[in-house]
Design a protein around this motif. Structure first.
Motif, PDB file in Angstrom:
ATOM      1  N   MET A   1       0.822  -1.205   0.000  1.00 56.14           N
ATOM      2  CA  MET A   1       0.000   0.000   0.000  1.00 56.14           C
ATOM      3  C   MET A   1       0.860   1.261   0.000  1.00 56.14           C
ATOM      4  O   MET A   1       0.533   2.250  -0.649  1.00 56.14           O
ATOM      5  N   VAL A   2       1.990   1.225   0.729  1.00 57.92           N
ATOM      6  CA  VAL A   2       2.881   2.387   0.743  1.00 57.92           C
ATOM      7  C   VAL A   2       3.503   2.593  -0.629  1.00 57.92           C
ATOM      8  O   VAL A   2       3.589   3.723  -1.131  1.00 57.92           O
ATOM      9  N   VAL A   3       3.932   1.505  -1.269  1.00 56.64           N
ATOM     10  CA  VAL A   3       4.499   1.615  -2.620  1.00 56.64           C
ATOM     11  C   VAL A   3       3.459   2.189  -3.580  1.00 56.64           C
ATOM     12  O   VAL A   3       3.748   3.105  -4.366  1.00 56.64           O
ATOM     13  N   LEU A   4       2.255   1.682  -3.511  1.00 54.49           N
ATOM     14  CA  LEU A   4       1.204   2.122  -4.414  1.00 54.49           C
ATOM     15  C   LEU A   4       0.840   3.591  -4.179  1.00 54.49           C
ATOM     16  O   LEU A   4       0.643   4.363  -5.123  1.00 54.49           O
ATOM     17  N   GLU A   5       0.786   3.969  -2.919  1.00 56.26           N
ATOM     18  CA  GLU A   5       0.494   5.363  -2.582  1.00 56.26           C
ATOM     19  C   GLU A   5       1.583   6.287  -3.118  1.00 56.26           C
ATOM     20  O   GLU A   5       1.304   7.349  -3.688  1.00 56.26           O
ATOM     21  N   ASN A   6       2.834   5.874  -2.960  1.00 57.17           N
ATOM     22  CA  ASN A   6       3.938   6.704  -3.449  1.00 57.17           C
ATOM     23  C   ASN A   6       3.949   6.801  -4.971  1.00 57.17           C
ATOM     24  O   ASN A   6       4.335   7.832  -5.534  1.00 57.17           O
ATOM     25  N   LEU A   7       3.555   5.739  -5.645  1.00 61.77           N
ATOM     26  CA  LEU A   7       3.459   5.794  -7.101  1.00 61.77           C
ATOM     27  C   LEU A   7       2.538   6.928  -7.548  1.00 61.77           C
ATOM     28  O   LEU A   7       2.904   7.743  -8.402  1.00 61.77           O
ATOM     29  N   GLN A   8       1.371   6.965  -6.971  1.00 65.58           N
ATOM     30  CA  GLN A   8       0.430   8.020  -7.357  1.00 65.58           C
ATOM     31  C   GLN A   8       0.951   9.392  -6.959  1.00 65.58           C
ATOM     32  O   GLN A   8       0.823  10.358  -7.710  1.00 65.58           O
ATOM     33  N   ARG A   9       1.537   9.485  -5.771  1.00 62.59           N
ATOM     34  CA  ARG A   9       2.049  10.772  -5.306  1.00 62.59           C
ATOM     35  C   ARG A   9       3.153  11.292  -6.226  1.00 62.59           C
ATOM     36  O   ARG A   9       3.194  12.494  -6.528  1.00 62.59           O
ATOM     37  N   TYR A  10       4.051  10.419  -6.650  1.00 66.33           N
ATOM     38  CA  TYR A  10       5.150  10.889  -7.502  1.00 66.33           C
ATOM     39  C   TYR A  10       4.629  11.373  -8.853  1.00 66.33           C
ATOM     40  O   TYR A  10       5.022  12.443  -9.337  1.00 66.33           O
ATOM     41  N   VAL A  11       3.767  10.595  -9.467  1.00 62.14           N
ATOM     42  CA  VAL A  11       3.224  10.978 -10.777  1.00 62.14           C
ATOM     43  C   VAL A  11       2.501  12.315 -10.691  1.00 62.14           C
ATOM     44  O   VAL A  11       2.581  13.147 -11.605  1.00 62.14           O
ATOM     45  N   ASN A  12       1.826  12.574  -9.573  1.00 63.07           N
ATOM     46  CA  ASN A  12       1.088  13.816  -9.393  1.00 63.07           C
ATOM     47  C   ASN A  12       1.925  14.937  -8.794  1.00 63.07           C
ATOM     48  O   ASN A  12       1.416  16.046  -8.580  1.00 63.07           O
ATOM     49  N   GLY A  13       3.191  14.660  -8.493  1.00 57.65           N
ATOM     50  CA  GLY A  13       4.074  15.690  -7.950  1.00 57.65           C
ATOM     51  C   GLY A  13       3.790  16.058  -6.512  1.00 57.65           C
ATOM     52  O   GLY A  13       4.105  17.173  -6.076  1.00 57.65           O
ATOM     53  N   GLU A  14       3.228  15.136  -5.717  1.00 53.78           N
ATOM     54  CA  GLU A  14       2.824  15.442  -4.348  1.00 53.78           C
ATOM     55  C   GLU A  14       3.942  15.123  -3.351  1.00 53.78           C
ATOM     56  O   GLU A  14       5.023  14.673  -3.723  1.00 53.78           O
ATOM     57  N   LYS A  15       3.642  15.347  -2.075  1.00 49.50           N
ATOM     58  CA  LYS A  15       4.588  14.997  -1.027  1.00 49.50           C
ATOM     59  C   LYS A  15       4.735  13.478  -0.953  1.00 49.50           C
ATOM     60  O   LYS A  15       3.746  12.755  -1.003  1.00 49.50           O
ATOM     61  N   MET A  16       5.965  13.020  -0.814  1.00 50.15           N
ATOM     62  CA  MET A  16       6.251  11.594  -0.806  1.00 50.15           C
ATOM     63  C   MET A  16       6.300  11.053   0.618  1.00 50.15           C
ATOM     64  O   MET A  16       6.588  11.771   1.577  1.00 50.15           O
ATOM     65  N   LEU A  17       6.051   9.751   0.746  1.00 49.54           N
ATOM     66  CA  LEU A  17       6.129   9.061   2.029  1.00 49.54           C
ATOM     67  C   LEU A  17       7.476   8.376   2.176  1.00 49.54           C
ATOM     68  O   LEU A  17       8.034   7.846   1.215  1.00 49.54           O
ATOM     69  N   ASN A  18       7.993   8.384   3.410  1.00 50.31           N
ATOM     70  CA  ASN A  18       9.190   7.598   3.746  1.00 50.31           C
ATOM     71  C   ASN A  18      10.406   7.958   2.902  1.00 50.31           C
ATOM     72  O   ASN A  18      11.101   7.088   2.367  1.00 50.31           O
ATOM     73  N   VAL A  19      10.681   9.243   2.773  1.00 47.70           N
ATOM     74  CA  VAL A  19      11.884   9.672   2.053  1.00 47.70           C
ATOM     75  C   VAL A  19      13.106   9.381   2.925  1.00 47.70           C
ATOM     76  O   VAL A  19      13.156   9.782   4.092  1.00 47.70           O
ATOM     77  N   VAL A  20      14.069   8.698   2.362  1.00 48.97           N
ATOM     78  CA  VAL A  20      15.282   8.337   3.095  1.00 48.97           C
ATOM     79  C   VAL A  20      16.232   9.527   3.148  1.00 48.97           C
ATOM     80  O   VAL A  20      16.474  10.194   2.140  1.00 48.97           O
ATOM     81  N   ASN A  21      16.750   9.795   4.323  1.00 47.08           N
ATOM     82  CA  ASN A  21      17.801  10.801   4.485  1.00 47.08           C
ATOM     83  C   ASN A  21      19.128  10.105   4.172  1.00 47.08           C
ATOM     84  O   ASN A  21      19.663   9.367   5.004  1.00 47.08           O
ATOM     85  N   VAL A  22      19.639  10.332   2.979  1.00 48.79           N
ATOM     86  CA  VAL A  22      20.824   9.573   2.556  1.00 48.79           C
ATOM     87  C   VAL A  22      22.069   9.983   3.343  1.00 48.79           C
ATOM     88  O   VAL A  22      23.041   9.216   3.394  1.00 48.79           O
ATOM     89  N   LYS A  23      22.058  11.149   3.964  1.00 42.33           N
ATOM     90  CA  LYS A  23      23.197  11.536   4.796  1.00 42.33           C
ATOM     91  C   LYS A  23      23.238  10.708   6.071  1.00 42.33           C
ATOM     92  O   LYS A  23      24.299  10.340   6.560  1.00 42.33           O
ATOM     93  N   ARG A  24      22.061  10.408   6.620  1.00 42.29           N
ATOM     94  CA  ARG A  24      21.988   9.580   7.828  1.00 42.29           C
ATOM     95  C   ARG A  24      21.991   8.096   7.505  1.00 42.29           C
ATOM     96  O   ARG A  24      22.340   7.267   8.334  1.00 42.29           O
ATOM     97  N   GLY A  25      21.498   7.748   6.304  1.00 38.80           N
ATOM     98  CA  GLY A  25      21.469   6.354   5.897  1.00 38.80           C
ATOM     99  C   GLY A  25      20.169   5.642   6.199  1.00 38.80           C
ATOM    100  O   GLY A  25      20.058   4.432   6.023  1.00 38.80           O
ATOM    101  N   TYR A  26      19.140   6.392   6.607  1.00 34.49           N
ATOM    102  CA  TYR A  26      17.844   5.784   6.903  1.00 34.49           C
ATOM    103  C   TYR A  26      16.758   6.853   6.867  1.00 34.49           C
ATOM    104  O   TYR A  26      17.046   8.045   6.817  1.00 34.49           O
TER     105      TYR A  26
END
Length: 376
Positions: free
Chosen positions: A351-376
């Motif tokens: 469900m999280v993957v599917l929700e993010n798919l729609q959000r990205y295509v629509n240019g919305e706020k994304m869920l669970n963005v990884v902070n690559v500087k912290r590594g998680y």
């Protein structure tokens, strides 16, 4: 596509699954309620405001299902979520031409992708942890990386409670006697504890650790925790310390739970110095990453009584090879990195993957963005 429409489509697809499909789920699914319940975090700004974003024309996806039928269902759901965007199903190993071309990729994050995907704008990993791709080059790459963290809190916390209860009541010993056909009620030469009033230290008060804390509090335990970012925590955690307080809090804990991600700072954190500091006879449960524990030091602590027992869902090395001494220790429970694997966990991650798919295509706020500087 409107979000309400996505929910209806998802519900219809889930309700239409055969009873044997592991993604089957009752018809009360609500994506917004799930996001709130799991405390999934949105990005601060919509992805459309990031300079590298543009609506994708093509999305490459490795559907995470276990069967062909399940993967086909996921592709259908994903296509409905992204509308007229071309969705291309791929599999592992990912072909070179896909790596070279992809702007949007739903697959496991790997060092190869980070190094070779020159046009990448968004990568969605269906796993919880992405430490396997945290290489220096990732800091130079202008893209969004998302995962499914927090979705594993419910099943992994259940696993922690199960291991803790089994170990503190000595059920692992009684099971061994059962297999030997031995009724051994006296003498009992190992501890049998009541959990109420005991102190539980959670090292890593993130999505998993927070749910563990809530359940342990419900058992009447005193819960303290360590987190790297701040001293903030829910009301059922009596005290939240910073990383430099680890040894002091460990000296007072009856049970220690490792729920840490793997970073440069957490690698080898549970070493001889830690096991020297821990309250003698404590129980150690590890559901974070195996490499955060120095295995030889753990074995030594289990042998000399600094630890009464350990429950390990993660090990180093992993898989644990045949003949390794951890297998033969009578005060250890080992499960093969399956704590997140449950009847409910898979649909939750999807469900999280599917929700993010729609959000990205629509240019919305994304869920669970990884902070690559912290590594998680």
């Amino acid at each position: 596509m409107h979000r309400t429409t996505l929910k209806v489509l998802l519900l219809f697809a889930i309700m239409s699954l055969p009873a044997t499909t592991l993604l089957a789920r009752p018809n009360d699914v609500d994506a917004a309620a799930l996001i709130d319940a799991l405390n999934l975090q949105e990005s601060q700004v919509p992805v459309r405001e990031m300079p590298f974003w543009r609506k994708p024309k093509k999305i490459y996806m490795v559907p995470p299902g276990y069967t062909d039928e399940e993967r086909a269902m996921q592709m259908q759901q994903a296509q409905k979520a992204v509308g007229d965007v071309q969705l291309v199903q791929i599999s592992y190993p990912i072909p070179d031409d896909v790596i070279n071309e992809a702007e949007v990729l739903l697959a496991r994050c790997t060092p190869r992708i980070i190094r070779e995907a020159k046009h990448l704008r968004w990568l969605q990993d269906s796993r919880h942890g992405v430490d396997s791709c945290m290489i220096p080059e990732i800091l130079e790459k202008p893209f969004v990386l998302t995962n499914t963290q927090h979705t594993s809190g419910p099943p992994i916390s259940d696993h922690v409670i199960a291991m803790m209860t089994m170990l503190t009541r000595g059920l692992h010993h009684f099971h061994r006697y059962q297999l030997q056909g031995e009724w051994k009620d006296r003498p009992i030469d190992f501890p049998m504890l009541e959990l109420e009033g005991k102190t539980l230290l959670i090292v890593g008060l993130g999505g998993i650790g927070t749910v563990v804390a809530k359940k342990a509090h419900g058992l009447g335990m005193k819960v303290v925790a360590i987190r790297n970012s701040s001293r903030e925590g829910p009301q059922y955690v009596e005290y939240v310390g910073l990383s430099n307080e680890l040894h002091e809090l460990a000296s007072r804990a009856d049970v220690v739970v490792n729920a840490l991600p793997l970073t440069n700072e957490t690698r080898g954190l549970f070493d001889a110095t830690f096991f020297d500091a821990v309250k003698r006879g404590a129980y150690f449960i590890s559901v974070g990453r195996g490499e955060s524990t120095v295995t030889a030091d753990l074995v030594a602590a289990l042998r000399d009584g600094r630890l009464s027992a350990a429950g390990l869902d993660v090990t180093d090395p992993e898989p644990l090879p045949a003949g390794h001494e951890l297998w033969s220790l009578p005060n250890v429970i080992i499960t093969p990195h399956v704590a997140a694997t449950t009847d409910e966990g898979r649909w939750r991650r999807w469900m999280v993957v599917l929700e993010n798919l729609q959000r990205y295509v629509n240019g919305e706020k994304m869920l669970n963005v990884v902070n690559v500087k912290r590594g998680y």
